[in-house]
Write an enzyme that holds these catalytic residues in place. Structure first.
Site, PDB file in Angstrom:
ATOM      1  N   LEU A 197      -9.038   3.022  -4.045  1.00 28.03           N
ATOM      2  CA  LEU A 197      -9.751   1.738  -4.127  1.00 28.03           C
ATOM      3  C   LEU A 197      -9.839   1.100  -2.736  1.00 28.03           C
ATOM      4  O   LEU A 197     -10.910   0.691  -2.295  1.00 28.03           O
ATOM      5  CB  LEU A 197      -8.995   0.802  -5.089  1.00 28.03           C
ATOM      6  CG  LEU A 197      -9.524  -0.625  -5.241  1.00 28.03           C
ATOM      7  CD1 LEU A 197     -10.883  -0.621  -5.946  1.00 28.03           C
ATOM      8  CD2 LEU A 197      -8.550  -1.495  -6.056  1.00 28.03           C
ATOM      9  N   GLU A 251      -9.800  -0.014   1.277  1.00 26.47           N
ATOM     10  CA  GLU A 251     -10.404   0.408   2.543  1.00 26.47           C
ATOM     11  C   GLU A 251      -9.785  -0.431   3.662  1.00 26.47           C
ATOM     12  O   GLU A 251      -9.096  -1.431   3.387  1.00 26.47           O
ATOM     13  CB  GLU A 251     -11.928   0.219   2.505  1.00 26.47           C
ATOM     14  CG  GLU A 251     -12.585   1.097   1.451  1.00 26.47           C
ATOM     15  CD  GLU A 251     -14.106   0.943   1.395  1.00 26.47           C
ATOM     16  OE1 GLU A 251     -14.671   0.211   2.241  1.00 26.47           O
ATOM     17  OE2 GLU A 251     -14.699   1.553   0.494  1.00 26.47           O
ATOM     18  N   SER A 284      -6.751  -6.628  -0.227  1.00 29.24           N
ATOM     19  CA  SER A 284      -6.651  -7.626  -1.305  1.00 29.24           C
ATOM     20  C   SER A 284      -8.039  -7.915  -1.878  1.00 29.24           C
ATOM     21  O   SER A 284      -8.218  -8.024  -3.093  1.00 29.24           O
ATOM     22  CB  SER A 284      -6.042  -8.925  -0.764  1.00 29.24           C
ATOM     23  OG  SER A 284      -4.738  -8.680  -0.284  1.00 29.24           O
ATOM     24  N   ILE A 339      -4.318   5.959   0.960  1.00 29.32           N
ATOM     25  CA  ILE A 339      -4.312   6.616  -0.345  1.00 29.32           C
ATOM     26  C   ILE A 339      -3.040   7.455  -0.537  1.00 29.32           C
ATOM     27  O   ILE A 339      -2.776   8.401   0.195  1.00 29.32           O
ATOM     28  CB  ILE A 339      -5.599   7.450  -0.560  1.00 29.32           C
ATOM     29  CG1 ILE A 339      -6.835   6.566  -0.266  1.00 29.32           C
ATOM     30  CG2 ILE A 339      -5.630   8.036  -1.968  1.00 29.32           C
ATOM     31  CD1 ILE A 339      -6.863   5.209  -0.974  1.00 29.32           C
ATOM     32  N   THR A 340      -2.277   7.032  -1.537  1.00 37.83           N
ATOM     33  CA  THR A 340      -0.993   7.674  -1.825  1.00 37.83           C
ATOM     34  C   THR A 340      -1.210   9.096  -2.331  1.00 37.83           C
ATOM     35  O   THR A 340      -2.058   9.326  -3.191  1.00 37.83           O
ATOM     36  CB  THR A 340      -0.217   6.847  -2.878  1.00 37.83           C
ATOM     37  OG1 THR A 340       0.068   5.570  -2.317  1.00 37.83           O
ATOM     38  CG2 THR A 340       1.095   7.522  -3.271  1.00 37.83           C
ATOM     39  N   GLN A 396      24.296  -5.558   2.574  1.00 34.20           N
ATOM     40  CA  GLN A 396      25.311  -6.553   2.963  1.00 34.20           C
ATOM     41  C   GLN A 396      26.694  -6.169   2.421  1.00 34.20           C
ATOM     42  O   GLN A 396      27.700  -6.296   3.115  1.00 34.20           O
ATOM     43  CB  GLN A 396      24.885  -7.933   2.429  1.00 34.20           C
ATOM     44  CG  GLN A 396      25.683  -9.093   2.976  1.00 34.20           C
ATOM     45  CD  GLN A 396      25.393  -9.332   4.467  1.00 34.20           C
ATOM     46  OE1 GLN A 396      24.370  -8.901   4.991  1.00 34.20           O
ATOM     47  NE2 GLN A 396      26.306 -10.003   5.145  1.00 34.20           N
ATOM     48  N   GLY A 400      28.634  -2.933   7.990  1.00 35.14           N
ATOM     49  CA  GLY A 400      28.010  -2.111   9.038  1.00 35.14           C
ATOM     50  C   GLY A 400      27.591  -0.739   8.526  1.00 35.14           C
ATOM     51  O   GLY A 400      26.559  -0.193   8.934  1.00 35.14           O
ATOM     52  N   GLU A 431      -0.385  -1.861  -4.938  1.00 37.55           N
ATOM     53  CA  GLU A 431      -0.992  -2.264  -6.227  1.00 37.55           C
ATOM     54  C   GLU A 431      -1.198  -3.778  -6.273  1.00 37.55           C
ATOM     55  O   GLU A 431      -1.062  -4.420  -7.316  1.00 37.55           O
ATOM     56  CB  GLU A 431      -0.211  -1.720  -7.424  1.00 37.55           C
ATOM     57  CG  GLU A 431      -0.381  -0.205  -7.512  1.00 37.55           C
ATOM     58  CD  GLU A 431      -0.418   0.398  -8.889  1.00 37.55           C
ATOM     59  OE1 GLU A 431      -0.726  -0.313  -9.850  1.00 37.55           O
ATOM     60  OE2 GLU A 431      -0.161   1.600  -8.983  1.00 37.55           O
ATOM     61  N   THR A 443      -0.652  -7.146  -3.317  1.00 34.86           N
ATOM     62  CA  THR A 443       0.527  -7.817  -2.759  1.00 34.86           C
ATOM     63  C   THR A 443       1.040  -8.841  -3.778  1.00 34.86           C
ATOM     64  O   THR A 443       0.330  -9.231  -4.718  1.00 34.86           O
ATOM     65  CB  THR A 443       0.181  -8.571  -1.463  1.00 34.86           C
ATOM     66  OG1 THR A 443      -0.734  -9.627  -1.801  1.00 34.86           O
ATOM     67  CG2 THR A 443      -0.460  -7.660  -0.419  1.00 34.86           C
TER      68      THR A 443
END
Ligand code: CAA
Ligand code: FAD
Length: 385
Positions: free
Chosen positions: A125, A127, A132, A157-158, A342, A346, A369, A371
């Site tokens: 979808l 570009e 958004s 594109i995944t 946390q 470290g 998918e 934001t």
């Protein structure tokens, strides 16, 4: 009133998925992150266990698992490796447009290979200048006899390059905005299809993210999904079902981080006792588990609605609930993984321990998918309409 009740079958599926994830996926997760290579062996393990695309209906050779079962599989895979969980998740994202809107011929042709684990499916979808604002896309599909000719570049594109098939949204009627967009199936082997280099990302590194470049790609007009001008609606209707799978991915990442932190605080000693004895840390753990469970209940509820909607019972609150689940689960995952780092001090900040990877992986669930700002736009529009 509860809209879902995980059955014994769901719990058995969770056990199966967890066993595959623990044995075959978790041991590969750090290496996959390090090498940034798509884990083909993990794909094969998922196919062998029939977990790679459980959502495909039985009439197309699939397992016909419901939306909650799909969520459970994605959760369990993501608990071990977020990048690998994009195999079942994006197979669903790529194929739902067909399940919702395609001709029987297209469904018969493209769903069975996915069910058999012979092909993966991606969804194109976005570009470069239309993320958004997806309806601002420029990719064109022009009718030429009984073919369409596609030109343009889809971005981000995944699983691009790995997938054999792509649902591609393109403009067929310029100037008509969202109503001028149509959806198509494009094959990796179609002449004129190529891929950009892999994006160098913060997380989910084992899942390739690439441009899909379309140069005079000539495909039969019968490869259009649904009617001309319905592609954007199909794309958004698809997201109503699949934002729930991103929520599932977020839940899995967060569960993995919480589980690891719970083990660690019982072992690690400071001031002569396990750090789990400090109430300050106990309260953190309680909050982490509380946020996770709240997001999980919302996600399962949305999944139950998605299942009803898929089977001819439209749910007027599905759009709201899928956005809410994705938003809540991804925000929870970001908080929980950050807290897990946390809790390890470290050590948590190093790649010797998995929570560092989980924190990096969690971030994407707030972005793709749609934001989380866009999820709030969607939810607010539903509230105000
Ligand atoms: N289902 C069906 N149709 C819908 C719909 C839905 N949920 N929502 C809207 N529509 C219809 C509208 O009714 C309208 O049709 P009409 O003109 O006939 O009435 C048409 O779609 C356009 O709707 P809008 O005017 O609301 O569209 P918009 O341009 O304002 O955009 C938006 C709305 C919510 C911002 C949308 O563009 C959006 O969701 N943007 C985010 C994009 C996104 O999520 N991309 C995800 C890419 S996939 C991905 O990221 C994969 C991955 O991670 C693995
Ligand atoms: P922009 O739209 O430029 O947004 C920038 C900022 O502005 C964001 O914070 C956004 O929330 C904010 N913003 C924009 N509009 C508004 C508004 N109206 N109100 C408030 N805030 C707003 N796409 C696909 O099609 N298929 C895929 O398989 C896919 N996989 C992806 C995988 C990865 C790893 C990534 C990073 C992206 C992927 N995407 C995919 C694209 C993804 O969906 C987009 O990145 C996302 O929708 C945001 O678009 P954008 O990146 O252009 O950001």
């Amino acid at each position: 009133m509860s809209f879902y009740a995980p059955t014994e079958e769901h719990e058995m599926l969770r056990e199966t998925a967890r066993a595959v994830a623990d044995e075959k996926i978790a041991p590969r997760a750090a290496e996959t992150d390090e090498t940034e290579e798509f884990p083909s062996d993990v794909y094969k393990s998922l196919v062998a266990a029939d977990l790679h695309a459980v959502h495909v209906p039985e009439e197309y050779g699939g397992a016909g698992a419901d939306a909650l079962a799909t969520v459970i599989v994605i959760e369990e895979v993501a608990r071990a490796c977020a990048a690998s969980s994009l195999i079942p998740a994006v197979n669903k994202l790529g194929t739902v447009p067909l399940m919702l809107s395609a001709s029987e011929e297209l469904k018969q042709r493209y769903l069975p290979p996915v069910a058999r684990g012979e092909a993966m499916f991606s969804y194109a979808l976005s570009e470069a200048d239309a993320g958004s604002d997806a309806a601002a896309m420029k990719t064109r599909a022009e009718l030429d006899g009984d073919h369409y000719v596609l030109n343009g570049t889809k971005m981000w594109i995944t699983n691009a390059g790995v997938s054999d098939y792509y649902t591609v949204m393109a403009v067929t009627a310029p100037g008509e905005g969202a109503r001028g967009i149509s959806a198509f199936v494009v094959e990796k082997s179609d002449e004129g299809v190529s891929f950009g280099p892999k994006e160098k990302k913060l997380g989910i590194k084992g899942s390739p993210t690439r441009q899909v470049i379309l140069e005079n790609v000539r495909i039969p007009a019968t490869r259009m999904i649904g009617e001309p001008g319905t592609g954007f609606k199909t794309a958004l209707a698809t997201l109503d079902h699949t934002r729930i799978t991103i929520a599932a991915q977020a839940l899995g990442i967060a569960q993995g981080a919480l589980d690891y932190a719970l083990g660690y605080v019982k072992e690690r000693k400071q001031f002569g006792k396990p750090i789990a004895d400090f109430q300050g840390l106990q309260f953190m753990l309680a909050d982490m588990a509380m946020k996770l469970e709240a997001a999980r209940q919302l996600t399962y509820h949305a999944a139950a609605k998605s299942e009803l909607a898929m089977h001819g019972q439209p749910q007027k609150d599905l759009t709201f609930l899928s956005s809410a689940a994705k938003c809540a689960a991804s925000d929870a995952a970001m908080e929980i993984t950050t807290d897990a780092v946390q809790l390890l001090g470290g050590y948590g900040y190093t790649r010797e321990f998995p929570v560092e990877r989980m924190m990096r992986d969690a971030k994407i669930t707030q972005i793709y998918e749609g934001t989380n700002q866009i999820q709030r736009v969607v939810m607010a529009r539903q509230l105000l309409k």
